[in-house]
Design an enzyme around this catalytic site. Structure first.
Site, short mmCIF file in Angstrom:
data_model
loop_
_atom_site.label_atom_id
_atom_site.label_comp_id
_atom_site.label_asym_id
_atom_site.label_seq_id
_atom_site.Cartn_x
_atom_site.Cartn_y
_atom_site.Cartn_z
N SER A 83 0.85 -1.19 0.00
CA SER A 83 0.00 0.00 0.00
C SER A 83 0.89 1.23 0.00
O SER A 83 2.11 1.12 0.04
CB SER A 83 -0.89 0.00 1.24
OG SER A 83 -0.11 0.32 2.37
N LYS A 84 0.24 2.37 -0.03
CA LYS A 84 0.95 3.67 -0.04
C LYS A 84 2.02 3.75 1.05
O LYS A 84 3.05 4.40 0.88
CB LYS A 84 -0.05 4.81 0.16
CG LYS A 84 -0.60 5.34 -1.17
CD LYS A 84 0.28 6.48 -1.71
CE LYS A 84 -0.05 6.81 -3.15
NZ LYS A 84 1.11 6.70 -4.04
#
Ligand code: GLU
Length: 466
Positions: free
Chosen positions: A238-239
């Protein structure tokens, strides 16, 4: 054997991410390796969240990765009639029914079910009402309440689902827009998809889709669900783990070859080989060699691969790739030949094009700045004579290459009784501003006589003034 047809059907609700790019790559490779076709389909039925901008971002990323498609892009919103026609078929054959339950009613009944410890699935209130189409009605699929559905997954093996666990899912919403599970099946049937290769976040959707295929009497494609990609901390990528969108990697100076090579190894392996050209991948890719457990994306590996592909490229090819990065800096407009010469000296050490563009600065600006510490340490009084001597000797040179430069340095060192090794760093500081650079003679050859002498004079001036 029937020809292989695969597809990549992104939802245009953002840019193309690492996970999506890997799915696209696996589908592309599988089609290419089997002499089949690869279809691009834009799943834009979520009208609220789909944007033109995301479509463009996805297409740009596919093009950058050179994942060319044979058909499409098809847009689901252009195919609403097709879904309606199949919905009608399901209704006519009794596999679907209209439902008038409102959102509030559903919510209340779901809450009641949960409070009583029952599953919060649709309770079938409209199953036997025999309703026709009408305002605010949705079309639901009549899921069989008994038996099991088996997903024979090429990657994961067989997975069995109890039909009683599955909902009577909505296939057409009240505005006539199909839901994902329905549209995807109709598209895959009508586009003749033979292999559905996608992330394993879709495993739970698959039994619902299989039931729709069966209700329509359609042949099932093969399914292969690819395990998720994790970050180094072993949680889904994820980010938090850094850049997730493909085009961010382009901006960071990665080559598409390196990213593709990195992506393919996220889940697929071929012995202990790490480096694969596109052609080798097409030759070697099989779904049987996709692993069952999540794979881990590491920046270190990507950097290593990128350094490899940077080394492999011809300097002339890198010139055009570097130009946009040079344009973002205060660099002069240099010729292709000059840049290729500079790039050749930097290739062995650069991990990214950004790193290379930064390291290139001393080639690309008129005025270099000395790093203060390096200047104090190396541009010292004892170098005064050395620099004067080098300036006059180098001015006499006709050819300005390693073979002619080396004796000048050797003779200067001998005559002035300084070690050759003592001369290199001060000259490097004068020519590049710092203490790290490619080989001295290499960079002198690229910079050219005039610039070298000018910079040595500036070095000498510094020595004299400090
Ligand atoms: N639009 C879906 C997604 O992006 C496609 C899933 C599928 O491959 O069926 O997740």
């Amino acid at each position: 054997m029937e020809p292989v047809i695969t597809r990549f059907p992104p939802s245009p609700t953002g840019s193309l991410h690492i996970g999506g790019a890997r799915t696209a790559l696996f589908n592309w490779l599988f089609a290419r390796s089997r002499g089949g076709r690869f279809i691009l389909r834009i799943e834009d039925t979520d009208v609220e969240r789909s944007t033109e901008e995301s479509v463009k971002a996805i297409l740009d990323a596919m093009e950058w990765l050179e994942l060319g498609w044979d058909e499409g892009p098809y847009y689901q919103t252009h195919r609403l009639e097709v879904y309606r026609e199949y919905a009608r078929k399901l209704f006519d054959s009794g596999h679907a029914y209209w439902c008038e339950c409102s959102a509030e009613q559903l919510e209340m009944r779901r809450n009641a079910a949960m409070a009583e410890g029952r599953k919060p699935k649709y309770d079938g209130a409209c199953r036997t009402k025999g309703l026709g189409e009408g305002p605010n009605r949705v079309l639901r699929f009549r899921t069989s309440e008994t038996g099991t559905t088996v997903l024979k997954d090429i990657i994961k093996g067989p997975i069995e689902f109890d039909n009683s666990e599955l909902d009577d899912l909505v296939i057409l919403k009240s505005d006539g827009i199909p839901t994902y599970n329905f549209a995807v099946v109709i598209d895959d049937i009508t586009m003749g998809i033979t292999h559905v290769i996608r992330g394993d976040d879709h495993v739970n959707n698959t039994p619902r889709q299989i039931l729709i295929y069966r209700a329509l009497g359609a042949k099932l494609p093969e399914f292969g669900h690819v395990p998720m990609i994790h970050g180094e901390d072993r949680s889904p990528l994820s980010k938090r783990h850094g850049a997730t969108s493909v085009m961010e990697y382009k901006k960071m100076g990665f080559l598409p070859e390196a990213l593709l090579n990195c992506l393919v190894r996220l889940g697929w392996s071929h012995g202990d080989e790490e480096i694969f050209s596109r052609d080798e991948l097409i030759e070697k890719f099989t779904l049987e060699n996709v692993g069952k457990s999540p794979s881990i994306f590491t920046m270190e590996k990507l950097l290593w691969l990128n350094a490899h592909y940077i080394k492999e490229k011809r300097p002339e090819e890198l010139v055009n790739l570097l130009r946009p990065f040079a344009a973002q800096r205060d660099y002069l407009d240099k010729s292709d030949t000059f840049m290729a010469g500079a790039i050749r000296t930097l290739q062995p050490r650069a991990h990214t094009l950004v790193e290379m563009a930064d390291a290139m600065r001393f080639y690309m600006v008129d005025e270099i700045q000395f790093e203060p510490e390096a200047a104090v340490k190396f541009l010292t009084a004892e170098m005064r004579e050395v620099f004067s001597r080098l300036i006059s000797e180098l001015s006499e040179l006709e050819a300005f290459d390693e073979a002619s430069l080396e004796p000048v340095f050797r003779n200067t060192a001998e005559d002035l009784k300084v070690k050759l090794g003592k001369i290199a760093q001060p000259v490097r500081v004068a020519l590049t501003g710092g203490t790290k650079s490619p080989g001295l003679f290499e960079i002198m050859e690229v910079l050219g006589k005039e610039t070298v002498i000018e910079r040595l004079k500036k070095g000498l001036k510094y020595i004299e003034e400090n």
